[in-house]
Design a protein around this motif. Sequence first.
Motif, PDB file in Angstrom:
ATOM      1  N   LYS A 175       0.970  -0.903   0.017  1.00 47.56           N
ATOM      2  CA  LYS A 175       0.075   0.036  -0.188  1.00 47.56           C
ATOM      3  C   LYS A 175       1.082   1.665   0.214  1.00 47.56           C
ATOM      4  CE  LYS A 175      -3.779  -2.115   3.004  1.00 47.56           C
ATOM      5  NZ  LYS A 175      -4.744  -1.827   3.365  1.00 47.56           N
ATOM      6  N   LYS A 176       2.152   1.109   0.793  1.00 45.57           N
ATOM      7  CA  LYS A 176       3.148   2.213   0.697  1.00 45.57           C
ATOM      8  C   LYS A 176       3.639   2.572  -0.743  1.00 45.57           C
ATOM      9  CE  LYS A 176       3.679   2.598   6.319  1.00 45.57           C
ATOM     10  NZ  LYS A 176       4.125   1.975   7.296  1.00 45.57           N
ATOM     11  N   ARG A 177       3.800   1.890  -0.739  1.00 48.03           N
ATOM     12  CA  ARG A 177       4.984   2.157  -2.497  1.00 48.03           C
ATOM     13  C   ARG A 177       3.721   2.118  -3.700  1.00 48.03           C
ATOM     14  NH1 ARG A 177       7.388  -4.830  -1.537  1.00 48.03           N
ATOM     15  NH2 ARG A 177       9.369  -4.248  -0.180  1.00 48.03           N
ATOM     16  N   VAL A 178       2.006   1.868  -3.365  1.00 47.07           N
ATOM     17  CA  VAL A 178       1.307   2.588  -4.538  1.00 47.07           C
ATOM     18  C   VAL A 178       0.967   3.558  -4.391  1.00 47.07           C
ATOM     19  CG1 VAL A 178      -1.254   2.193  -5.016  1.00 47.07           C
ATOM     20  CG2 VAL A 178       0.388   0.185  -4.852  1.00 47.07           C
ATOM     21  N   GLN A 179       0.987   4.233  -2.648  1.00 46.64           N
ATOM     22  CA  GLN A 179       0.796   5.755  -2.718  1.00 46.64           C
ATOM     23  C   GLN A 179       1.814   6.781  -3.124  1.00 46.64           C
ATOM     24  OE1 GLN A 179      -1.843   6.628  -1.277  1.00 46.64           O
ATOM     25  NE2 GLN A 179      -0.328   9.184  -1.686  1.00 46.64           N
ATOM     26  N   SER A 180       3.317   5.847  -2.460  1.00 46.57           N
ATOM     27  CA  SER A 180       4.601   6.558  -3.220  1.00 46.57           C
ATOM     28  C   SER A 180       5.221   6.585  -4.748  1.00 46.57           C
ATOM     29  CB  SER A 180       5.728   5.833  -2.711  1.00 46.57           C
ATOM     30  OG  SER A 180       6.272   5.551  -1.650  1.00 46.57           O
ATOM     31  N   ILE A 181       4.216   5.675  -5.247  1.00 49.87           N
ATOM     32  CA  ILE A 181       3.854   5.637  -6.909  1.00 49.87           C
ATOM     33  C   ILE A 181       3.446   7.245  -7.067  1.00 49.87           C
ATOM     34  CG2 ILE A 181       3.218   4.642  -9.015  1.00 49.87           C
ATOM     35  CD1 ILE A 181       4.633   2.380  -7.921  1.00 49.87           C
ATOM     36  N   PRO A 203      13.029 -12.706  -5.594  1.00 50.09           N
ATOM     37  CA  PRO A 203      12.634 -11.887  -4.745  1.00 50.09           C
ATOM     38  C   PRO A 203      11.524 -10.630  -5.163  1.00 50.09           C
ATOM     39  CG  PRO A 203      14.748 -12.370  -3.861  1.00 50.09           C
ATOM     40  CD  PRO A 203      14.700 -13.180  -4.698  1.00 50.09           C
ATOM     41  N   LYS A 204      13.365  -9.673  -5.920  1.00 49.10           N
ATOM     42  CA  LYS A 204      13.083  -8.562  -6.225  1.00 49.10           C
ATOM     43  C   LYS A 204      11.734  -8.922  -7.319  1.00 49.10           C
ATOM     44  CE  LYS A 204      15.307  -4.612  -9.072  1.00 49.10           C
ATOM     45  NZ  LYS A 204      16.629  -4.600 -10.556  1.00 49.10           N
ATOM     46  N   GLU A 205      11.607  -9.217  -8.827  1.00 47.54           N
ATOM     47  CA  GLU A 205      10.631  -9.900  -9.491  1.00 47.54           C
ATOM     48  C   GLU A 205       9.314 -10.307  -8.573  1.00 47.54           C
ATOM     49  OE1 GLU A 205       9.529  -8.828 -13.193  1.00 47.54           O
ATOM     50  OE2 GLU A 205      11.410  -8.745 -12.681  1.00 47.54           O
ATOM     51  N   ALA A 206       9.278 -10.810  -7.428  1.00 50.51           N
ATOM     52  CA  ALA A 206       7.860 -11.649  -6.928  1.00 50.51           C
ATOM     53  C   ALA A 206       7.567 -10.097  -6.495  1.00 50.51           C
ATOM     54  CB  ALA A 206       8.715 -11.964  -5.877  1.00 50.51           C
ATOM     55  N   ARG A 207       8.729  -8.990  -5.717  1.00 55.67           N
ATOM     56  CA  ARG A 207       7.394  -8.033  -5.005  1.00 55.67           C
ATOM     57  C   ARG A 207       7.726  -6.532  -5.749  1.00 55.67           C
ATOM     58  NH1 ARG A 207      12.645  -8.657  -2.081  1.00 55.67           N
ATOM     59  NH2 ARG A 207      14.309  -7.265  -3.221  1.00 55.67           N
ATOM     60  N   ARG A 208       7.681  -6.654  -7.139  1.00 52.67           N
ATOM     61  CA  ARG A 208       7.064  -5.367  -8.078  1.00 52.67           C
ATOM     62  C   ARG A 208       5.771  -4.927  -8.035  1.00 52.67           C
ATOM     63  NH1 ARG A 208       6.850  -9.452 -13.466  1.00 52.67           N
ATOM     64  NH2 ARG A 208       4.948  -9.444 -13.767  1.00 52.67           N
ATOM     65  N   ILE A 209       5.988  -3.972  -9.082  1.00 51.96           N
ATOM     66  CA  ILE A 209       4.979  -3.043  -8.743  1.00 51.96           C
ATOM     67  C   ILE A 209       4.156  -2.896 -10.093  1.00 51.96           C
ATOM     68  CG2 ILE A 209       3.160  -1.166  -8.778  1.00 51.96           C
ATOM     69  CD1 ILE A 209       4.236  -1.174  -5.692  1.00 51.96           C
ATOM     70  N   THR A 210       3.020  -3.331 -11.006  1.00 51.54           N
ATOM     71  CA  THR A 210       3.264  -2.835 -12.683  1.00 51.54           C
ATOM     72  C   THR A 210       1.922  -2.070 -12.782  1.00 51.54           C
ATOM     73  OG1 THR A 210       3.552  -5.501 -12.928  1.00 51.54           O
ATOM     74  CG2 THR A 210       2.155  -3.941 -14.830  1.00 51.54           C
ATOM     75  N   LEU A 211       2.488  -0.950 -13.502  1.00 53.37           N
ATOM     76  CA  LEU A 211       1.689  -0.361 -13.968  1.00 53.37           C
ATOM     77  C   LEU A 211       1.330   0.001 -15.699  1.00 53.37           C
ATOM     78  CD1 LEU A 211       2.074   4.174 -13.561  1.00 53.37           C
ATOM     79  CD2 LEU A 211       1.622   2.878 -15.754  1.00 53.37           C
ATOM     80  N   THR A 212       0.120  -0.449 -15.611  1.00 48.22           N
ATOM     81  CA  THR A 212      -0.570  -0.044 -17.209  1.00 48.22           C
ATOM     82  C   THR A 212      -2.124   0.510 -16.769  1.00 48.22           C
ATOM     83  OG1 THR A 212      -2.152  -2.022 -16.324  1.00 48.22           O
ATOM     84  CG2 THR A 212      -0.308  -2.781 -17.257  1.00 48.22           C
ATOM     85  N   LEU A 213      -2.633   0.706 -18.513  1.00 52.69           N
ATOM     86  CA  LEU A 213      -3.300   1.008 -18.686  1.00 52.69           C
ATOM     87  C   LEU A 213      -5.136   0.867 -18.367  1.00 52.69           C
ATOM     88  CD1 LEU A 213      -2.892   3.443 -22.362  1.00 52.69           C
ATOM     89  CD2 LEU A 213      -3.136   4.360 -19.835  1.00 52.69           C
ATOM     90  N   LYS A 214      -5.902   1.390 -17.434  1.00 59.49           N
ATOM     91  CA  LYS A 214      -7.158   0.186 -17.366  1.00 59.49           C
ATOM     92  C   LYS A 214      -7.526   0.519 -18.840  1.00 59.49           C
ATOM     93  CE  LYS A 214     -10.963   0.522 -14.712  1.00 59.49           C
ATOM     94  NZ  LYS A 214     -12.045   0.114 -16.059  1.00 59.49           N
ATOM     95  N   GLN A 215      -8.414  -0.672 -19.645  1.00 60.90           N
ATOM     96  CA  GLN A 215      -9.085  -0.854 -20.363  1.00 60.90           C
ATOM     97  C   GLN A 215     -10.375  -0.822 -20.069  1.00 60.90           C
ATOM     98  OE1 GLN A 215      -7.696  -1.039 -23.474  1.00 60.90           O
ATOM     99  NE2 GLN A 215      -5.071  -1.350 -22.783  1.00 60.90           N
ATOM    100  N   SER A 216     -11.169  -0.253 -21.402  1.00 65.50           N
ATOM    101  CA  SER A 216     -12.618   0.033 -20.587  1.00 65.50           C
ATOM    102  C   SER A 216     -13.100   0.242 -22.397  1.00 65.50           C
ATOM    103  CB  SER A 216     -13.379   1.337 -20.298  1.00 65.50           C
ATOM    104  OG  SER A 216     -12.246   2.529 -20.412  1.00 65.50           O
TER     105      SER A 216
END
Length: 546
Positions: free
Chosen positions: A492-498, A529-542
């Motif tokens: 949650k804190k990592r998402v907030q930082s981004i 472990p680095k790849e395991a704790r990543r955060i992926t940014l994408t466009l929300k498709q609709s």
Amino acid sequence: MSQNKQTMHEEEALEGALSPIVNKLIDKNFENSGDKIATQIAPLIGGAIREQIKSQKDDIVDALYPVMGNMISKFVTKSFEEILNKINDQIQNGLSIATLKRKIKAKIKGVSETELLLEESSEAKIKAVLLIHKESGALLCKVEDDNATLSDADMLASMMTAIRSFVNEWVESNDKFQELGEIEYGGNKIIIEASGYSYLAVIVEGAAYTKTYEKIRAALEKIVLSHGKSIQNFQGNFETLDKESIEQELKSLLLETKPLEVETQKKKSPLLFLLPLLLLLYIAYVFYENSIDTELQESIYSRIEATPQLLPFKFTVDVDNKVATIKGRVPFEYHKKLLQKELQSISGLKAIHNKVRVVPTLTDPLQVSANIAYLLQGFNLAKNNNIRYDFDYNTLKLYGTLANKQTKERLLNALKKIQGIQKIQENIIIQQPNIDTNLYFQRGATTLDTTTKEALLKVIKSIKENQITTPLRLTAYSDMVGSKTINRELAKKRVQSIQTFLEENGVSNSLVSQIFDTPPPHVDAVKDPKEARRITLTLKQSKSDV
């Protein structure tokens, strides 16, 4: 002697005394037992009538023909009326090719349609032929069809003789000698042909034609000429007759089928063959003329397409009997005269009706097309923009891809300002850029390092250049080191930082986050472990993205 007289007087006295009493008893018995008496006397009456017919046939005929004749006349008249009514209904209500052919055939033959329908109703087939002696009613000879067998030919011969005698006696009241000609029953009839001391009873199935009657008369004539003397002297001894020769004559009648129809076909008027031929020739001529008109129409369209000055304009061409009619609109008289000149060089045209209208306010399609091409060339310079077009006489069709909705709206607004475009049909797909990015954090860290910030700045640049307004999606994963609660708090804190970094750099897109306490699919947390704790940014498709 005196004793005999006394006895006679006594009998007369007794008869005078008993007669009134007996008569009353008989009358009373008739009144009370009429049905019983009728039952008892009926067999006696039947026998008496048969005996009377044998001995005094003519008297019976004289007594019955006024009643029976009237009844037969009414029955025949009624039956014939019903047949005619059915035939007329069929003629009036029938509407088919067969009906039309029958009407034409009736006109050619000079007969009514009803007569023709009667003639064609069925095929005549002779089932049996009986040669019968006139006076005695004896069956002299008979022949039968293989499929028709008479159960009691002798009884039929006697009945036919009785009926013939009865009817002939009845019609003699008209002071004209007439013979019973035929008897109908069901779909069959018995044709009666008499000559000399014998007559033929021919059982026919279906309609009998003139040829049938003629053949029956011819057969009877041969029999009378060859065997008339032996038939005249016939006294019940069949050995006096040459039955084999008579049978041969009668068997010839069984071959009777439907000669009239065959003869009619042989004697058809040449007009019946000429009319269909003329009709076929006319149809072929019409098809030929239509094919020529079609070829001329295609030639005119080809000539217009081969003339650059006329190609932008829309024309309609109609060719009828080699006469061309051209309609459309052009901006100058020059175009109309050019069209006339080009079409005059096409061989085969009888005349050209140039109904093209000159509309001075009409925009030149070539100039309109050039303006459209110039505008689209500028839009297609931007990344992810690729628009093509077709312009057909005031209607513009667009298809291809654009980077975003804003660009699409600006393009359509610009095109609407070009004079000469009345209708725009578009099939444009919004092709947004791929900004998918993986963001990495150190173990236990929630702040952005330099590498992560550089990756985010590239995403921000793409969003701003392409004017992307689509919501962003952040998907956070865990390396499963420590408790699930701690890992979720770190995500949650990592998402907030981004999110904070994006807002600080001018990205106002809404953000949707999804947090997992497990690694991404197909990622081993122990090995990477680095790849395991990543955060992926994408466009929300609709659906609204297209």
